[in-house]
Design a protein around this motif. Structure first.
Motif, PDB file in Angstrom:
ATOM      1  N   THR A   1     -13.500 -59.496 -49.425  1.00 50.46           N
ATOM      2  CA  THR A   1     -14.206 -60.620 -50.035  1.00 50.46           C
ATOM      3  C   THR A   1     -15.276 -60.131 -50.999  1.00 50.46           C
ATOM      4  O   THR A   1     -15.469 -58.923 -51.193  1.00 50.46           O
TER       5      THR A   1
ATOM      6  N   THR B   1     -10.299 -63.646 -52.715  1.00 53.48           N
ATOM      7  CA  THR B   1     -11.576 -63.661 -51.979  1.00 53.48           C
ATOM      8  C   THR B   1     -11.349 -64.379 -50.650  1.00 53.48           C
ATOM      9  O   THR B   1     -11.283 -65.611 -50.595  1.00 53.48           O
ATOM     10  N   ASN B   2     -11.258 -63.609 -49.590  1.00 52.92           N
ATOM     11  CA  ASN B   2     -10.707 -64.140 -48.337  1.00 52.92           C
ATOM     12  C   ASN B   2     -11.724 -64.780 -47.391  1.00 52.92           C
ATOM     13  O   ASN B   2     -11.451 -64.957 -46.203  1.00 52.92           O
ATOM     14  N   THR B   3     -12.898 -65.114 -47.953  1.00 50.97           N
ATOM     15  CA  THR B   3     -13.822 -65.991 -47.217  1.00 50.97           C
ATOM     16  C   THR B   3     -14.134 -67.224 -48.073  1.00 50.97           C
ATOM     17  O   THR B   3     -15.096 -67.945 -47.800  1.00 50.97           O
ATOM     18  N   TYR B   4     -13.335 -67.444 -49.091  1.00 47.72           N
ATOM     19  CA  TYR B   4     -13.635 -68.506 -50.054  1.00 47.72           C
ATOM     20  C   TYR B   4     -12.941 -69.820 -49.664  1.00 47.72           C
ATOM     21  O   TYR B   4     -12.152 -70.369 -50.414  1.00 47.72           O
TER      22      TYR B   4
END
Ligand code: SF4
Length: 313
Positions: free
Chosen positions: A130, A101-104
């Motif tokens: 995400t 999850t690349n906005t986490y």
């Protein structure tokens, strides 16, 4: 003729709005993706939302081997670009923040990672995979700022518009959550994508096709569709082994795609139309087809039935 030239030539005759063609129209040349693993985790695995993750999820099924979070984003890009240059003659690139999850992470950390990726002169933008429950106003504001200068695509994992399916797959969010994320992201210069999976036993074929109608009404510009794949070391694999359920056969999938694309808005750009988990972890369905074969067969089938994206809208 090289394979890339053949694919490029074929892309001209595609009966759907394909990502390669779309990027070529935007940048005057093909734009290639460089995948990076920036060391993100996922709230659906670490206990924040749930434990265990989505029942089909094995991140090894979509992370290229060369992509490892042990290396900095900068190094991964510097290693990926020369390969794409020498193999395809590529000159422009999008950095794809793919696994998990690349906005986490905090906004500060996200900004550092995203700017590190954009710092390479060949990079024209980012694609950020995400979950819809992992964005907020501050993160969207960051993407909005970056989108003033770069191609910024946020790809929301949705998988299904049906809450009964989202519950079955342990997604940890509802369809309303996805709609809320879209409301926050729309009309801010950020390009919006969605991922869906077709083939869950909770849905009929018609319900799957209704997703094309529904997604067409939303402010989505990009879409990845794939067939449900059962891969090793997942809860879905345990279910499949205990009580096998049907998965798409190859020809059924081609037909499903054609039907789906005909109901989909012609404005939506297709980034992917099938999944290809590595052979060593794939349990079902096993098609033994290459990407080239599948795309050619889809083109041929659509041509034969005179189908095209949006035909039935
Ligand atoms: S599919 Fe995505 S959201 Fe689901 S568990 Fe895996 S990384 Fe998390």
């Amino acid at each position: 003729m090289k394979l890339t030239e053949i694919l490029e030539k074929k892309a001209i005759t595609k009966r759907y709005n394909a990502f390669g063609q779309h990027m070529k129209a935007l940048y005057g040349q093909l734009v290639y993706k460089v995948n990076v693993d920036a060391g993100f985790t996922c709230p659906n695995r670490d206990g924040t939302v749930a434990l265990g993750g989505c029942i089909y999820c094995n991140n090894d099924s979509f992370r290229p081997e060369a992509c490892t979070s042990a290396e900095s984003v900068r190094h991964q890009i510097e290693r990926g670009i020369p390969y794409l240059r020498s193999r395809y003659g590529a000159e422009k690139f999008i950095v794809y923040f793919q696994p998990y999850t690349n906005t986490y992470k905090s906004v500060d950390v996200l900004e550092r990672l995203y700017r590190e990726a954009l710092d390479n002169p060949g990079v024209v933008g980012l694609a950020i995979g995400t979950r819809p429950d992992c964005v907020d106003e501050k993160k969207i504001a960051l993407l909005e700022r970056l989108a003033k200068e770069y191609f910024i695509l946020v790809e929301y994992g949705l998988q299904s518009i049906y809450d009964k399916t989202l519950e079955y797959i342990n997604r940890g969010h509802t369809y309303a959550c996805f709609q809320h994320a879209l409301d926050m992201t729309a009309e801010r210069g950020i390009r919006i994508g969605a991922h869906i999976i077709l083939g869950f036993s909770t849905e009929t074929r018609e319900e799957m096709l209704v997703m094309a109608d529904e997604l067409s009404r939303l402010p989505i510009e990009y879409l990845k569709i794939h067939q449900l794949q059962v891969v090793k070391n997942t809860a879905l694999a345990d279910l499949f082994i205990t009580r096998p359920f049907p998965t798409f056969g190859y020809c059924e999938w081609i037909e499903m795609l054609a039907d789906f694309l005909e109901r989909l808005s012609p404005h939506i750009v297709l980034q992917r139309v099938f999944a290809s988990a590595p052979d060593d972890i794939l349990i079902a369905p096993i098609w033994n087809k290459t990407r080239y074969q599948l795309l050619s067969d889809l083109d041929a089938y659509m041509e034969q039935r005179n189908g095209f994206q949006g035909k039935k809208r």
